[in-house]
Design a protein around this motif. Sequence first.
Motif, PDB file in Angstrom:
ATOM      1  N   MET A   1       0.370  -1.665   0.070  1.00  0.00           N
ATOM      2  CA  MET A   1      -0.028   0.555  -0.339  1.00  0.00           C
ATOM      3  C   MET A   1       1.001   1.278   0.054  1.00  0.00           C
ATOM      4  SD  MET A   1      -2.514   0.973   2.662  1.00  0.00           S
ATOM      5  CE  MET A   1      -4.707  -0.560   2.113  1.00  0.00           C
ATOM      6  N   GLU A   2       0.651   2.568  -0.868  1.00  0.00           N
ATOM      7  CA  GLU A   2       1.832   3.555  -0.576  1.00  0.00           C
ATOM      8  C   GLU A   2       1.363   4.394   0.166  1.00  0.00           C
ATOM      9  OE1 GLU A   2       3.458   4.378  -3.423  1.00  0.00           O
ATOM     10  OE2 GLU A   2       3.390   2.379  -3.894  1.00  0.00           O
ATOM     11  N   ILE A   3       2.193   4.943   0.478  1.00  0.00           N
ATOM     12  CA  ILE A   3       1.853   5.814   1.629  1.00  0.00           C
ATOM     13  C   ILE A   3       0.936   7.025   1.712  1.00  0.00           C
ATOM     14  CG2 ILE A   3       3.534   8.191   0.770  1.00  0.00           C
ATOM     15  CD1 ILE A   3       3.459   6.803   4.316  1.00  0.00           C
TER      16      ILE A   3
ATOM     17  N   ASN B   1      -1.879   6.299   0.139  1.00  0.00           N
ATOM     18  CA  ASN B   1      -3.310   5.752   0.351  1.00  0.00           C
ATOM     19  C   ASN B   1      -3.347   5.346   1.814  1.00  0.00           C
ATOM     20  OD1 ASN B   1      -3.921   5.309  -1.969  1.00  0.00           O
ATOM     21  ND2 ASN B   1      -2.764   3.272  -2.471  1.00  0.00           N
TER      22      ASN B   1
ATOM     23  N   SER C   1       5.515  -2.278   7.096  1.00  0.00           N
ATOM     24  CA  SER C   1       5.714  -1.704   5.489  1.00  0.00           C
ATOM     25  C   SER C   1       5.707  -0.431   5.146  1.00  0.00           C
ATOM     26  CB  SER C   1       4.753  -2.073   4.160  1.00  0.00           C
ATOM     27  OG  SER C   1       3.747  -1.566   4.779  1.00  0.00           O
TER      28      SER C   1
ATOM     29  N   GLU D   1      10.534   8.297   5.060  1.00  0.00           N
ATOM     30  CA  GLU D   1       9.783   8.771   4.242  1.00  0.00           C
ATOM     31  C   GLU D   1       8.456   9.276   4.853  1.00  0.00           C
ATOM     32  OE1 GLU D   1       7.559   6.074   0.541  1.00  0.00           O
ATOM     33  OE2 GLU D   1       9.564   5.447   1.562  1.00  0.00           O
TER      34      GLU D   1
ATOM     35  N   LYS E   1       8.970  12.583   3.489  1.00  0.00           N
ATOM     36  CA  LYS E   1       7.816  13.208   2.270  1.00  0.00           C
ATOM     37  C   LYS E   1       6.402  13.709   3.134  1.00  0.00           C
ATOM     38  CE  LYS E   1      10.233  10.625  -0.764  1.00  0.00           C
ATOM     39  NZ  LYS E   1      10.154   9.467  -1.913  1.00  0.00           N
TER      40      LYS E   1
END
Length: 101
Positions: free
Chosen positions: A1-3, A5, A66, A71, A75
Amino acid sequence: MEIFNIAAVCLVLTAGLAYLNHRFLKLPMAVGVMSIALGLSLVVLALNAMGWGSGLFEAEETLLHSVKFSEVLFKGMLSLLLLLLLLLLLLQGRYTSMPTD
């Protein structure tokens, strides 16, 4: 899963918990959301102890492992905090426009 999301899911869950607090508990916002989140965490732990929520617990554990902290911090969180600080200053009237030289 992307950050992003993961951040979106967290924001939606927080908004839902804030609505439940405002509608039913009527506690101060931070206290109400934190107490509901604590209650949901205890429910997940109880389901895992009874053997019913093992898949959910493993999915949460995988999601947490994960996430790369550096990051997320550099970010995501810092840019979001800067945006919120600017919005706060705009709403309080302390920051009206960009200074010109």
